[in-house]
Design an enzyme around this catalytic site. Structure first.
Site, PDB file in Angstrom:
ATOM      1  N   MET A  31       0.831  -1.203   0.000  1.00  0.00           N
ATOM      2  CA  MET A  31       0.000   0.000   0.000  1.00  0.00           C
ATOM      3  C   MET A  31       0.869   1.258   0.000  1.00  0.00           C
ATOM      4  O   MET A  31       0.407   2.347   0.354  1.00  0.00           O
ATOM      5  CB  MET A  31      -0.941   0.006   1.211  1.00  0.00           C
ATOM      6  CG  MET A  31      -1.937  -1.146   1.171  1.00  0.00           C
ATOM      7  SD  MET A  31      -3.420  -0.812   2.114  1.00  0.00           S
ATOM      8  CE  MET A  31      -2.747  -0.598   3.750  1.00  0.00           C
ATOM      9  N   HIS A  38       9.030  -3.540   3.482  1.00  0.00           N
ATOM     10  CA  HIS A  38       8.753  -3.675   2.047  1.00  0.00           C
ATOM     11  C   HIS A  38      10.055  -3.938   1.278  1.00  0.00           C
ATOM     12  O   HIS A  38      10.082  -4.758   0.357  1.00  0.00           O
ATOM     13  CB  HIS A  38       8.110  -2.404   1.498  1.00  0.00           C
ATOM     14  CG  HIS A  38       6.813  -2.024   2.147  1.00  0.00           C
ATOM     15  ND1 HIS A  38       6.667  -0.901   2.905  1.00  0.00           N
ATOM     16  CD2 HIS A  38       5.594  -2.627   2.153  1.00  0.00           C
ATOM     17  CE1 HIS A  38       5.411  -0.804   3.332  1.00  0.00           C
ATOM     18  NE2 HIS A  38       4.741  -1.848   2.902  1.00  0.00           N
ATOM     19  N   ASP A 152       2.045  -9.617   8.718  1.00  0.00           N
ATOM     20  CA  ASP A 152       0.587  -9.743   8.601  1.00  0.00           C
ATOM     21  C   ASP A 152       0.250 -11.228   8.499  1.00  0.00           C
ATOM     22  O   ASP A 152      -0.166 -11.727   7.454  1.00  0.00           O
ATOM     23  CB  ASP A 152       0.098  -8.963   7.383  1.00  0.00           C
ATOM     24  CG  ASP A 152       0.341  -7.475   7.534  1.00  0.00           C
ATOM     25  OD1 ASP A 152      -0.558  -6.761   7.990  1.00  0.00           O
ATOM     26  OD2 ASP A 152       1.464  -7.027   7.219  1.00  0.00           O
ATOM     27  N   SER A 187       6.323  -0.592  10.495  1.00  0.00           N
ATOM     28  CA  SER A 187       4.984  -0.491   9.910  1.00  0.00           C
ATOM     29  C   SER A 187       4.780   0.914   9.368  1.00  0.00           C
ATOM     30  O   SER A 187       5.286   1.892   9.938  1.00  0.00           O
ATOM     31  CB  SER A 187       3.916  -0.770  10.983  1.00  0.00           C
ATOM     32  OG  SER A 187       2.648  -0.303  10.550  1.00  0.00           O
TER      33      SER A 187
HETATM   34  P1  AMP Z   1       1.354  -2.969   3.474  1.00  0.00           P
HETATM   35  O1  AMP Z   1       1.927  -1.923   2.565  1.00  0.00           O
HETATM   36  O2  AMP Z   1       1.362  -2.547   4.909  1.00  0.00           O
HETATM   37  O3  AMP Z   1       0.049  -3.505   2.986  1.00  0.00           O
HETATM   38  O4  AMP Z   1       2.365  -4.184   3.427  1.00  0.00           O
HETATM   39  C1  AMP Z   1       2.755  -4.760   2.197  1.00  0.00           C
HETATM   40  C2  AMP Z   1       3.514  -6.018   2.478  1.00  0.00           C
HETATM   41  O5  AMP Z   1       4.647  -5.716   3.267  1.00  0.00           O
HETATM   42  C3  AMP Z   1       2.688  -7.041   3.271  1.00  0.00           C
HETATM   43  O6  AMP Z   1       2.928  -8.334   2.740  1.00  0.00           O
HETATM   44  C4  AMP Z   1       3.222  -6.901   4.649  1.00  0.00           C
HETATM   45  O7  AMP Z   1       3.116  -8.074   5.424  1.00  0.00           O
HETATM   46  C5  AMP Z   1       4.678  -6.583   4.375  1.00  0.00           C
HETATM   47  N1  AMP Z   1       5.280  -5.935   5.546  1.00  0.00           N
HETATM   48  C6  AMP Z   1       4.806  -4.858   6.206  1.00  0.00           C
HETATM   49  N2  AMP Z   1       5.580  -4.595   7.286  1.00  0.00           N
HETATM   50  C7  AMP Z   1       6.551  -5.547   7.303  1.00  0.00           C
HETATM   51  C8  AMP Z   1       7.651  -5.832   8.172  1.00  0.00           C
HETATM   52  N3  AMP Z   1       7.910  -5.092   9.243  1.00  0.00           N
HETATM   53  N4  AMP Z   1       8.430  -6.896   7.878  1.00  0.00           N
HETATM   54  C9  AMP Z   1       8.168  -7.670   6.783  1.00  0.00           C
HETATM   55  N5  AMP Z   1       7.154  -7.444   5.929  1.00  0.00           N
HETATM   56  C10 AMP Z   1       6.361  -6.406   6.181  1.00  0.00           C
END
Ligand code: AMP
Length: 282
Positions: A31, A38, A152, A187
């Site tokens: 996102m 990421h 997640d 995050s």
């Molecule tokens: P998001 O942009 O928050 O929807 O996350 C995109 C992807 O990045 C998802 O698969 C999340 O699980 C992964 N992600 C987010 N935070 C972390 C983290 N701290 N470590 C590893 N992967 C992450």
């Protein structure tokens, strides 16, 4: 790195990329507001796929009516720089209309059972939105592998089940949680925290570490692990626990006795910010 805005163009790029023997496409759905978590997914994709697409889409259908869709952090220029630096070939950044051409209330993917557990219990409709948009991305990009973060963990369970149920020809790759040096899971929502909330937020990773230590010492009953984690949260009264669960990672149903592969997961509010953390028990 090429910026792609339409599904048709993404699909053409993917098909051209895979047309030579041995070529593989990796996809990293995000996102945006890209951070070290990421980056680790993009690096994992780069390491195992000849072509890499990162998607950047703040998906309205996975946010509840009182959630942070409007104020979710958006940083397109910095995201382009990070994705390019980590070796993405394509950044897919569609508009809402491109992914929901007939408006948001149209075709959905619902993973029954799992979708209502953990985060799905406290965020009704969240996993329906996630599964729907990830299905759209996978159908558009036709990747050989898609990369997700263990951060997640419930989302991983929902998406693994969706991929299996729909017989999608994609391998789901799960990458470890990236943490700040003090233990906080990285995050996009950490930017909402003020310095004192940032300190309170460490209760989540402390609870995770406490449970890991207990399991290493031989504790197995789910109830004991949940109680120990709740004790950690009790020392941080401004943190409001959403859930503390010991579950089977593939069904998200509670287990009485933890075993290797069992998921321990927590969610908690620090101020208005909802944070999650977890560990896969050894
Ligand atoms: P998001 O942009 O928050 O929807 O996350 C995109 C992807 O990045 C998802 O698969 C999340 O699980 C992964 N992600 C987010 N935070 C972390 C983290 N701290 N470590 C590893 N992967 C992450």
């Amino acid at each position: 790195m090429e910026i792609v805005r339409t599904v048709d163009k993404l699909r053409r790029w993917s098909r051209a990329s895979r047309s030579t023997a041995g070529s593989t496409v990796g996809m990293v759905p995000t996102m945006g507001a890209l951070h070290a978590g990421h980056a680790s997914l993009i690096r994992a994709a780069r390491a195992t796929c000849s072509h890499v697409a990162v998607s950047l889409f703040v998906n309205p259908t996975q946010f509840g009516p009182n959630e942070d869709y409007a104020r979710y952090p958006r940083s397109f220029e910095a995201d382009c720089a990070l994705a390019g630096r980590e070796g993405a070939d394509v950044l897919f950044a569609p508009s809402v209309e491109e992914l929901y051409p007939n408006g948001p209330a149209s075709t959905f993917i619902e993973v029954s059972g799992l979708g209502d557990r953990l985060d799905g219990a406290s965020r009704p409709g969240h996993f329906r939105g996630v599964a729907t948009v990830v299905a759209k991305l996978l159908i558009a990009a036709e990747p050989d592998r898609a990369f997700f973060g263990q951060k997640d963990a419930a989302q991983v369970a929902v998406l693994r089940r969706m991929v299996a149920d729909l017989r999608l020809a994609v391998e789901v790759v799960v990458c470890p949680i990236v943490r700040d040096p003090d233990g906080l899971a990285v995050s996009s929502r950490n930017v909402y925290l003020n310095p004192s909330q940032r300190a309170q937020a460490l209760a989540l990773s402390r609870a995770v570490r406490r449970v890991e230590t207990l399991v290493a010492q031989g504790e197995r009953p789910g109830g004991v692990l949940v109680a120990a984690a709740r004790e950690v949260f009790a020392s941080e009264p401004d943190v409001r626990v959403d859930y503390v669960e010991v579950v089977d990672w593939s069904t998200l149903l509670p287990v009485e006795i933890a075993a290797p592969g069992t998921l321990f997961a927590v969610a908690a509010y620090v101020g208005a910010t909802r944070l999650i953390d977890n560990t896969i028990l050894e």
